[in-house]
Design a protein around this motif. Structure first.
Motif, PDB file in Angstrom:
ATOM      1  N   TYR A   9       0.813  -1.215   0.000  1.00 51.21           N
ATOM      2  CA  TYR A   9       0.000   0.000   0.000  1.00 51.21           C
ATOM      3  C   TYR A   9       0.849   1.270   0.000  1.00 51.21           C
ATOM      4  CZ  TYR A   9      -4.221  -2.757   0.739  1.00 51.21           C
ATOM      5  OH  TYR A   9      -5.264  -3.642   0.573  1.00 51.21           O
ATOM      6  N   HIS A  44      -9.424  -0.235  -4.898  1.00 52.90           N
ATOM      7  CA  HIS A  44      -8.067   0.187  -4.575  1.00 52.90           C
ATOM      8  C   HIS A  44      -7.645   1.291  -5.554  1.00 52.90           C
ATOM      9  CE1 HIS A  44      -7.882  -3.459  -2.102  1.00 52.90           C
ATOM     10  NE2 HIS A  44      -6.809  -2.925  -1.555  1.00 52.90           N
ATOM     11  N   SER A  49      -7.828   1.437  -0.200  1.00 50.12           N
ATOM     12  CA  SER A  49      -9.115   0.843  -0.559  1.00 50.12           C
ATOM     13  C   SER A  49     -10.214   1.802  -0.100  1.00 50.12           C
ATOM     14  CB  SER A  49      -9.273  -0.520   0.122  1.00 50.12           C
ATOM     15  OG  SER A  49     -10.583  -1.016  -0.065  1.00 50.12           O
TER      16      SER A  49
END
Length: 240
Positions: free
Chosen positions: A39, A196, A205
């Motif tokens: 992420y 996402h 997300s």
């Protein structure tokens, strides 16, 4: 707070379904880094501010809360609900404040922040136990995925002993999660991790469809006005 919005308070700092029982497959720090870096954790230090609006709908009821968080200062700006003016505070003031209003707002902040940034908290919350227990059936729909169980300590935090089962794709990004409040045997709620999106150098997300077993209702959590301001910049980079 209306009981219909218990969901807004349960994902605080501190499930494991039967399907997620097993043996550890990887070292926990490796798992933490895989998830968080998928992420963009490696770029998080370059972020000066994050803004987002947390939205939740359960049944016919909906709430919205707008936040700006400055991670380096741990300073928060909040606007929403019945508050007409924006409120800004430093989070290191919370322990000493006598303001119940500020404590309530900070509890909302933690909840909403975890919904958006939980993959980063997997790395940041080093007091939580993280275990890779292999591929398991998805709790919603068909198929299987890597299952990682995150268990918070039995004492301390807002909701001690909470357990999360994270179902991950091949990039270590969340597909779904299951939450078990206080480590209870039965799942408390589960939801998808969808949409996402890139937000500057980070990935987040922005949509979660789920089922709350306590309320016996479906719910949706989603984020709007999501953006980051990088260190030294003077403009926002919004989700795309």
């Amino acid at each position: 707070m209306n009981s219909g919005f218990k969901i807004c308070m349960v994902f605080l700092m501190t499930v494991s379904m039967t399907a997620c029982a097993g043996h550890k497959k990887e070292g926990s720090m490796t798992i933490r880094q895989h998830i968080a870096e998928s992420y963009g954790l490696q770029y998080f230090g370059e972020v000066e501010k994050i803004q987002y609006t947390f939205n939740v709908k359960i049944g016919e009821k909906q709430i919205n809360r707008f936040w700006i968080w400055e991670p380096h200062l741990d300073r928060v700006t909040f606007k929403g609900m019945d508050y007409q003016e924006a409120i800004t505070y430093n989070r290191d003031e919370i322990e000493d404040t006598e303001s119940n209003k500020l404590k309530k707002i900070d509890a909302w902040f933690i909840n909403d922040n975890y919904w958006l940034l939980f993959p980063y908290h997997v790395a940041w919350d080093t007091n939580a136990k993280v275990e890779d227990i292999g591929r398991k059936p998805l709790p919603m729909g068909d198929g299987t995925a890597k299952c990682v169980v995150v268990t918070y300590p039995a004492t301390g935090g807002y909701t001690p002993g909470d357990v999360y089962d994270l179902f991950l794709d091949d990039q270590y990004r969340l597909i779904q999660w299951v939450y078990r409040h206080g480590g209870s045997e039965k799942p408390t709620r589960l939801s998808t991790w969808d949409d996402h999106s890139k937000v500057g150098p980070l990935t987040m997300s922005l949509n979660h469809q789920g089922v709350d077993y306590v309320e016996d209702q479906n719910f949706r959590v989603w984020f709007t006005t999501v953006g980051v301001m990088m260190v030294g910049a003077d403009s926002w980079l919004f989700a795309r």
